[in-house]
Enzyme design. Sequence first.
Site: not given
Ligand code: NCD
Length: 305
Positions: A80, A101, A129, A51-52
């Site tokens: 590397k 991320r 997040h 999703r993100t």
């Molecule tokens: C979440 C995350 O990555 O923290 N997912 C997301 O970005 N919607 C929640 C999860 O992974 O459980």
Amino acid sequence: MKHLIDPTDLSVKEIDNIINLALNIIDNPDKYSEACKRKKLATLFFEPSTRTRLSFEAAMIELGGNVLGFSSADSSSATKGESVGDTVQVVGCYADIIAMRHPKEGAPMLASMVSPVPIINAGDGGHNHPTQTLTDLLTIKREKGNLSGFTIGLCGDLKFGRTVHSLIKALSRYENIKFILISPKELKVPDYIITEVFEKNNIEYREVTTMEEVMSELDIIYMTRVQKERFFNEADYVRLKDTYILDKSKLKDAKDTLSIMHPLPRVNEISTELDSDPRACYFRQALNGKYVRMALILTLLGVNV
Ligand code: NCD
């Protein structure tokens, strides 16, 4: 230059502006379709995501911009031995804004100290997040009509769940919100959330171990997955993973106006029998993630439409 590393990097006013911009985008998508023409977003994902990452990319594409990046550390020069700082200084030569991320808490913060372009934290370990939080706030606004005066139950892995930590921090700045923390004792929210957020700001909260005992009080239930990848011990994960499974029977005492949220991905926490219940808003929540990221990109790039 503004980065988004922690949800409180944005003031309540700035968050309201982003939410209002997202609402405007929802109503007038064509107006924004060339707003980021010739701009580039880089998505640097050192940890898995569906999703993100894809909602960031869809957001930039719908703004008329372009995207580049990688979706796993294995396909980057991290293998590397390149440092995060060097990676962003290089990617900052190619892109106008970066969403990152990383499994290490604080990595996006470190990146922001050397980056020539805005950095957006798209999840750092079990820490924060903030763009999921913007997604959650837009969802609450659309489902409930406002961002104050409700009782929210946060359920599941409150220890490692970064979406929970960021959402608590952000919601703690709105009026008259009661928090009910539903988790097994092994997965309670970290102490710093209790002392630095709840106690410091005199916010009402309660810790319980079952959802049944509080269901009738809730306006929102925010379910979360047990964060397998953050456990040191597989046996502990297996023992705790199915502690909470929300299904029709558990909603027996729930309000008709309850909103059932989940940042997704879902493992077993919500039975699919609830997907057609009008109170289930997790797929609408995922869609809101695209709109709010469009609003965030416009804001951090300083683009006015
Ligand atoms: C979440 C995350 O990555 O923290 N997912 C997301 O970005 N919607 C929640 C999860 O992974 O459980």
